[in-house]
Design an enzyme around this catalytic site. Structure first.
Site, PDB file in Angstrom:
ATOM      1  N   GLN A   1      13.896   8.965   5.776  1.00  0.00           N
ATOM      2  CA  GLN A   1      13.239   8.714   6.939  1.00  0.00           C
ATOM      3  C   GLN A   1      12.344   7.429   6.945  1.00  0.00           C
ATOM      4  O   GLN A   1      12.890   6.260   6.630  1.00  0.00           O
ATOM      5  CB  GLN A   1      11.957   9.853   7.132  1.00  0.00           C
TER       6      GLN A   1
ATOM      7  N   GLY B   1      13.668   8.165  11.976  1.00  0.00           N
ATOM      8  CA  GLY B   1      13.219   8.483  13.285  1.00  0.00           C
ATOM      9  C   GLY B   1      14.280   8.895  14.324  1.00  0.00           C
ATOM     10  O   GLY B   1      14.372   9.854  14.934  1.00  0.00           O
TER      11      GLY B   1
ATOM     12  N   CYS C   1      -5.350   3.859  12.160  1.00  0.00           N
ATOM     13  CA  CYS C   1      -5.806   3.270  13.748  1.00  0.00           C
ATOM     14  C   CYS C   1      -4.938   2.221  13.792  1.00  0.00           C
ATOM     15  O   CYS C   1      -4.468   1.577  12.920  1.00  0.00           O
ATOM     16  CB  CYS C   1      -7.458   2.796  13.709  1.00  0.00           C
TER      17      CYS C   1
ATOM     18  N   TYR D   1      17.576  19.937  14.071  1.00  0.00           N
ATOM     19  CA  TYR D   1      17.429  20.700  15.108  1.00  0.00           C
ATOM     20  C   TYR D   1      18.113  22.072  14.937  1.00  0.00           C
ATOM     21  O   TYR D   1      18.989  22.244  14.269  1.00  0.00           O
ATOM     22  CB  TYR D   1      18.266  20.031  16.261  1.00  0.00           C
TER      23      TYR D   1
ATOM     24  N   SER E   1      13.521  17.382  15.462  1.00  0.00           N
ATOM     25  CA  SER E   1      14.220  16.726  14.501  1.00  0.00           C
ATOM     26  C   SER E   1      15.594  16.566  15.279  1.00  0.00           C
ATOM     27  O   SER E   1      16.707  16.989  14.406  1.00  0.00           O
ATOM     28  CB  SER E   1      14.189  17.281  13.253  1.00  0.00           C
TER      29      SER E   1
END
EC number: 4.2.1.49
Length: 549
Positions: free
Chosen positions: A124, A486, A404, A267, A259
């Site tokens: 990933q 992704g 952040c 999925y 996913s």
């Protein structure tokens, strides 16, 4: 009985110095039961994103780090330690390459075959690069995305708006909290009850139900009253979304973070229970993939119909449009990607997700750094709002951490301030500073970060490689290059970087170089593509670009 891995806390070293101790602890932290989605199988998040290839490889990585000298570099090939070489003290202590394939072989079928032979691993983004921090790792990016959407379409707030999405995994689980932080009402569809419960436990989600009518009643009431509320519905989006269309219930916003990038391990097809799906996945992978892709087509078709009826629809970077397109949904790309719609301007000024982890394990170290970042950048009101909300609403998972979004110049300034705090003893132990691979200059991903680039350079993959090489030359503590994060194998190349603030003067050099070069490469990438914000930023900040006019 499965192994339970947790990172050490405190100041006792298990390695030769903190530059080695840092990856040692964060690798373990990736597999902490509070952090990882399936730690027994070394899966951290994102379908099948792993921290190490297998338990034998994990043990050898740990052993290698414990014995690594201060001037050596450990090489990781798709989750397996393959070599240790003498370099120098300012070189990275670890270099990682995950799931890289020669382009003509870069598809899931070849990957799964090679993975079955024990030759590769899907990392990933931050799973295989050892800098995942749980769902907080994506929450501010999700917050920034929905804030940009609200600013563009709804006068800066989601109050009185109904947001429909799906997926409550390690990354997608950030969606409901981001929506309620912006005062919206959110319905999230998720097939796995355990994942919904996990988001309830960490307070990313407010309510769970099995009943669609009950879910709609709660969400629509919250919308009408202008109150923030998030509801997790146990169900399959390929069933629920078409049913909403049939009922004429159209959300204000619809997106998706299932996913879908992985049609086998991600999925889940509709028309069967979760247990039946898992059994089919093992017994007949080809049939499973066929059904998963058919379900994705139904899912996207419903999103398109909602868009036609007035919903704002956007793709949230999981490649579901491409999967549906390949199944015959030729209008799939009428749904716009979130980066060109909401994030590209931020990337153009070198702004992106900046995260840090307290190696001490003490939350007070994070709270002190919260105060420091607010002190340094008082003019950034969105940052101030984010830190306040994060402290109020986000539960730490594993080692305490914060994320952040900071831009070019801000990252180096804050990193040096953290190192000074460590040096003065204001913090109990060093801090690890990293980021998601989903950043300004570190990704080539035509269906996500680099979708619809101004100059057509969506698929040019030189940029993340240059980013990794530059960060290595700048003295990062560890650097990684991955494939397929992704959006799945064949669709992205991306790089990660981490630097350890251990309070030394040498770390000042590392931090200033890395945290300047890294976002600087993103400004460079976008300026080269012709984005005016990036061109202006490069000129104002003195970033040297020989061909910039």
């Amino acid at each position: 009985m499965s192994r339970v891995i947790r990172a050490p806390r405190g100041t006792t070293l298990h390695c030769k110095n903190w530059q080695i101790e840092a990856p040692y602890r964060t690798l373990m932290n990736n597999l902490d039961p509070e952090v990882a989605e399936d730690p027994a199988n070394l899966i951290v998040y994102g379908g099948a994103g792993k921290a190490a290839r297998n338990w034998e490889a994990f043990d050898k990585i740990i052993e290698s780090l414990e014995n690594l000298e201060e001037d050596e570099t450990l090489l990781i090939q798709s989750g397996k330690p393959v070599g240790i070489f003498k370099t120098h003290t300012m070189a990275p202590r670890v270099l990682i390459s995950n799931a890289m394939l020669v382009p003509a072989w870069a598809n899931w079928e070849n990957f799964w075959d090679l993975e079955a032979k024990g030759l590769t691993m899907y990392g990933q983004m931050t799973a295989g690069s050892w800098i995942y921090i749980g769902t907080q790792g994506i929450i501010e990016g999700t917050f920034e995305t929905f804030a940009a959407l609200a600013k563009k379409h709804f006068d800066g707030t989601l109050k009185g708006k109904f947001v429909l999405t799906a997926g409550l995994g390690g990354m997608s689980g950030a969606q409901p909290l981001a929506v309620t932080m912006l005062d919206g009402a959110c319905l999230v569809v998720e097939v796995d009850r355990n994942r919904i419960q996990r988001r309830l436990d960490t307070k990313y989600l407010d309510v769970m139900t099995d009943n669609l009518d009950e879910a709609l009643e709660m969400v629509l009431k919250a919308k009408e009253e202008g109150k923030p509320l998030s509801v997790g519905l146990v169900g399959n989006a390929a069933d629920v979304h078409p049913e909403l269309v049939r009922r004429g219930i159209i959300p204000d916003v619809v997106t998706d973070q299932t996913s879908a990038h992985d049609p086998l391990n991600g999925y889940v097809p509709n028309g069967m229970t979760l247990e039946e799906a898992f059994a089919l996945r093992k017994s007949n992978p080809e049939e499973y993939i066929k059904r998963a892709k058919k379900a994705m087509a139904e899912h996207v078709s419903a999103m398109l119909e909602m868009q036609k009826r007035g919903a704002i629809a956007f793709d949230y970077g999981n490649n579901i449009r491409r999967m549906a397109y390949d199944e015959g949904v030729k209008e799939a790309f009428n749904i716009q990607g979130y980066v060109p719609e909401y994030i590209r301007d931020l990337f153009s000024e070198g702004k992106g997700p900046f995260r840090w982890i307290a190696l001490s394990g003490d939350p007070e170290d994070i709270y002190k750094t919260d105060e420091k970042v607010l002190e340094l950048f008082p003019e950034d009101k969105l940052l101030e709002r984010w830190i306040r909300l994060a402290r109020e609403k986000i539960k730490f998972q594993g080692l305490p951490a914060r994320i952040c979004w900071l831009g070019y110049g801000q990252r180096a300034e804050f990193g040096l301030a953290i190192n000074e705090m460590v040096r003065k003893g204001e913090l109990k132990a060093p801090i690890v500073i990293g980021r998601d691979h989903h950043d300004t200059g570190s990704v080539a991903s035509p269906y996500r970060e680099t979708e619809a680039m101004k100059d057509g350079s969506d698929a040019i993959a030189d940029w993340p490689i240059l980013n990794a090489l530059l960060n290595t030359a700048s003295g990062a503590t560890w650097v990684s290059v991955h494939h397929g994060g992704g959006v799945g194998i064949g669709y992205s190349i991306h790089a990660g970087v981490v630097v350890c603030a251990d309070g030394t003067k040498e770390s000042d050099l590392r931090i200033e170089r890395v945290l300047t070069s890294d976002p600087g490469s993103g400004v460079m990438r976008h300026a080269d593509a012709g984005y005016e914000i990036a061109i202006r930023t490069a000129k104002e900040k003195g970033i040297k670009m020989p061909m910039l006019k």
